[in-house]
Design a protein around this motif. Structure first.
Motif, PDB file in Angstrom:
ATOM      1  N   ASN A 169      44.170  40.433  43.371  1.00 49.65           N
ATOM      2  CA  ASN A 169      42.732  40.277  43.513  1.00 49.65           C
ATOM      3  C   ASN A 169      42.135  39.834  42.175  1.00 49.65           C
ATOM      4  O   ASN A 169      42.303  40.507  41.152  1.00 49.65           O
ATOM      5  CB  ASN A 169      42.101  41.599  43.966  1.00 49.65           C
ATOM      6  N   ILE A 170      41.448  38.697  42.183  1.00 51.74           N
ATOM      7  CA  ILE A 170      40.921  38.131  40.936  1.00 51.74           C
ATOM      8  C   ILE A 170      39.884  39.057  40.313  1.00 51.74           C
ATOM      9  O   ILE A 170      39.861  39.258  39.085  1.00 51.74           O
ATOM     10  CB  ILE A 170      40.316  36.737  41.196  1.00 51.74           C
ATOM     11  N   ASP A 171      39.029  39.641  41.150  1.00 57.41           N
ATOM     12  CA  ASP A 171      37.987  40.525  40.627  1.00 57.41           C
ATOM     13  C   ASP A 171      38.596  41.739  39.926  1.00 57.41           C
ATOM     14  O   ASP A 171      38.150  42.136  38.842  1.00 57.41           O
ATOM     15  CB  ASP A 171      37.071  40.987  41.763  1.00 57.41           C
ATOM     16  N   PHE A 172      39.619  42.305  40.556  1.00 53.93           N
ATOM     17  CA  PHE A 172      40.277  43.455  39.929  1.00 53.93           C
ATOM     18  C   PHE A 172      41.029  43.046  38.675  1.00 53.93           C
ATOM     19  O   PHE A 172      41.111  43.809  37.712  1.00 53.93           O
ATOM     20  CB  PHE A 172      41.231  44.111  40.928  1.00 53.93           C
ATOM     21  N   ASN A 173      41.589  41.859  38.691  1.00 56.11           N
ATOM     22  CA  ASN A 173      42.311  41.373  37.522  1.00 56.11           C
ATOM     23  C   ASN A 173      41.382  41.242  36.326  1.00 56.11           C
ATOM     24  O   ASN A 173      41.697  41.678  35.217  1.00 56.11           O
ATOM     25  CB  ASN A 173      42.971  40.035  37.852  1.00 56.11           C
ATOM     26  N   VAL A 174      40.211  40.651  36.545  1.00 52.52           N
ATOM     27  CA  VAL A 174      39.231  40.484  35.477  1.00 52.52           C
ATOM     28  C   VAL A 174      38.709  41.842  35.014  1.00 52.52           C
ATOM     29  O   VAL A 174      38.531  42.091  33.808  1.00 52.52           O
ATOM     30  CB  VAL A 174      38.070  39.587  35.947  1.00 52.52           C
ATOM     31  N   MET A 175      38.474  42.742  35.964  1.00 51.43           N
ATOM     32  CA  MET A 175      37.990  44.074  35.620  1.00 51.43           C
ATOM     33  C   MET A 175      38.997  44.817  34.748  1.00 51.43           C
ATOM     34  O   MET A 175      38.635  45.452  33.751  1.00 51.43           O
ATOM     35  CB  MET A 175      37.732  44.867  36.903  1.00 51.43           C
TER      36      MET A 175
END
Length: 505
Positions: A205-211
């Protein structure tokens, strides 16, 4: 103040991350160091609260997932704004057969743990929100005017975020406990957070990766460099007989590169031996004390049991006189022994109590180091009024109202006499009278509007009523039926009264 309390020696001070604390620590180091009241010249004096750092890490991550959280928060806020809506929502929960004893709770935006509790509860009611939308036509429209309607992806993100935050919530709960928390737990929690962030960075998940990347950057800011950390927390890990240097060396190599791990271990060993030398009693004092306690003369009247131990005392004296030849220190013996088994209910304090005769110097170090608190939450909560002002029933109060409540309470408590308290009560009652008067005026005005302003032609109006007749302003001064002028006889109210109240405060 410390001198007045009789505190002339400082081992460590636990503070949060406020920059003003750095100045305070520097001042204390300057004052106590010349007196010899600091260990290692104040090298370990400054200790940062672990809970505050965890809070900064989580808050940094929530910024990346804020949209999904805001949409769910908006749905919860809408339902809780009215008892009627909440009752209707409970009926939807029953219809959807959702078995959850908890009910919706709104979080405090500045407290991530309350956000976790909100998400933990709300994730169970997704179907109830969908049915509530069918019964309340304004629900979706109201949310669309704000942050938006929570989509399927938002609910999926919320569930994943809830599972992710659960680890940090449990870590915070464990280190904030007041019943049994020793500093050797610090490294266990630190390594768990590090592994958790590393796994999150590999999430698809890109959002989780960035977070996770943002959170790891904040983590490295405080715990990525050993020079920025208090080494006593690693010493506490070494003083755990289940871990010692072997476990610590393995864990550091897993958490960072091998070069960095070797560098950290080298600094840790140097600090460990320096601390041991600080606590170790001087050689001459030890020998002199033992010599004075052992008498070489035999008295005829002494008990037989005491005379049998004479040879043992002489042997001990001889060993102390030549103790400088023994290169194996107490610390080396401790580190050379095999580690204890990892048992869940292992009592480290009891272990050191039992083994203190074998390791007298190390037991003194363990007594001081293991007693170091890793969090200030327990002490801060005793003096904090936040939980008594913002609870689950008053979580929607604005910052201005919260400030007014806290200040008013403080003013009342600080009043030195009953006259001051009575004066404050009189002022509050006066403000209540003014507020009640305004409310009565508003109700009176609404009643007058219903009676006077009628839009149908031919309605009798009271004297002085102002109407618009044929595009002109006229007053029906006779109190009878107004016939109007011009081509239009319909009377339309102007929208303002014929009397005006002016309040001056």
């Amino acid at each position: 103040m410390l001198v007045e309390l009789g505190i002339d020696k400082l081992f460590l001070i636990l503070v949060d991350n406020a920059s003003s604390n750095d100045v305070a620590i520097g001042y204390l180091r300057k004052k106590f160091n010349p007196r010899g009241g600091l260990v290692q010249n104040g090298k370990y004096l400054h200790m940062r609260c672990m809970t505050h750092i965890v809070n900064l890490i989580v808050v940094e991550g929530l910024k990346e997932m804020n949209k999904s959280v805001e949409r769910v928060r908006g749905a919860v806020r809408y339902v809780r704004q009215s008892p009627v809506r909440l009752q209707k929502f409970k009926e939807c929960v029953v219809v959807e057969k959702i078995e959850c004893k908890k009910m919706l709770c709104l979080d405090v935006c500045t407290r991530w743990n309350s956000t976790y509790l909100m998400l933990d509860t709300t994730q169970n009611f997704e179907r109830a929100f969908e049915r509530f939308e069918e019964q309340d036509t304004n629900f979706r429209a109201e949310l669309e005017r704000g942050e938006g309607w929570p989509s399927v992806d938002d609910w999926d993100n919320v569930r994943k975020l809830r599972d992710f935050l659960e680890h940090f919530y449990e870590v915070t709960w464990r280190i904030s406990d007041t019943s049994y928390v020793t500093s050797n737990k610090f490294f266990d929690e630190l390594s768990e957070i590090d592994i958790l962030l590393q796994d999150a960075q590999l999430n698809s998940n890109i959002d989780f990766n960035v977070m996770a990347i943002k959170m790891k950057e904040k983590y490295d800011k405080y715990w990525g460099d050993i020079d920025k950390m208090n080494l006593l927390m690693f010493v506490a890990c070494v003083l755990d007989p289940r871990q010692k240097l072997k476990y610590l060396e393995f864990a550091l190599s897993e958490m960072s590169s091998s070069e960095k791990a070797c560098e950290m271990m080298q600094k840790l060993k140097e600090s460990l031996y320096e601390l041991f030398d600080e606590y170790k009693p001087p050689l001459h004092s030890t020998c002199s004390q033992s010599s004075s306690s052992v008498s070489t003369h035999v008295s005829i009247g002494e008990p037989q049991q005491k005379m049998k131990r004479r040879m043992q005392a002489l042997y001990k004296k001889r060993e102390l006189e030549i103790c400088g030849e023994d290169k194996t220190s107490e610390l080396d013996k401790y580190l050379a022994e095999a580690n204890e088994e990892f048992v869940e209910d292992f009592d480290i304090l009891l272990w050191w109590k039992v083994n203190s005769p074998r390791f007298p110097t190390l037991s003194k170090i363990a007594r001081d180091v293991l007693a170091i608190p890793v969090s200030t939450v327990a002490s801060e909560s005793a003096f904090s009024t936040g939980g008594r002002v913002l609870d689950q029933y008053r979580s929607s109060l604005t910052p201005k109202i919260v400030q007014a409540l806290v200040c008013t309470q403080d003013w009342i408590r600080r009043s030195s006499s009953q006259e001051d308290i009575n004066k404050i009560k009189e002022q509050i009652q006066e403000h209540d009278k003014i507020e009640n008067g305004l409310m009565q005026m508003e109700l009176f005005w609404r009643d007058e509007m219903d009676i006077f302003w009628k839009d149908e032609m031919g309605i009798r109006r009271p004297y002085g009523d102002v109407v618009r007749c044929g595009g002109q302003l006229e007053a029906c001064g006779d109190g009878g039926t107004c016939t109007g002028r011009g081509s239009t006889a319909a009377h339309q109210p102007l929208g303002f009264p014929a009397f005006v109240f002016v309040l001056v405060f």
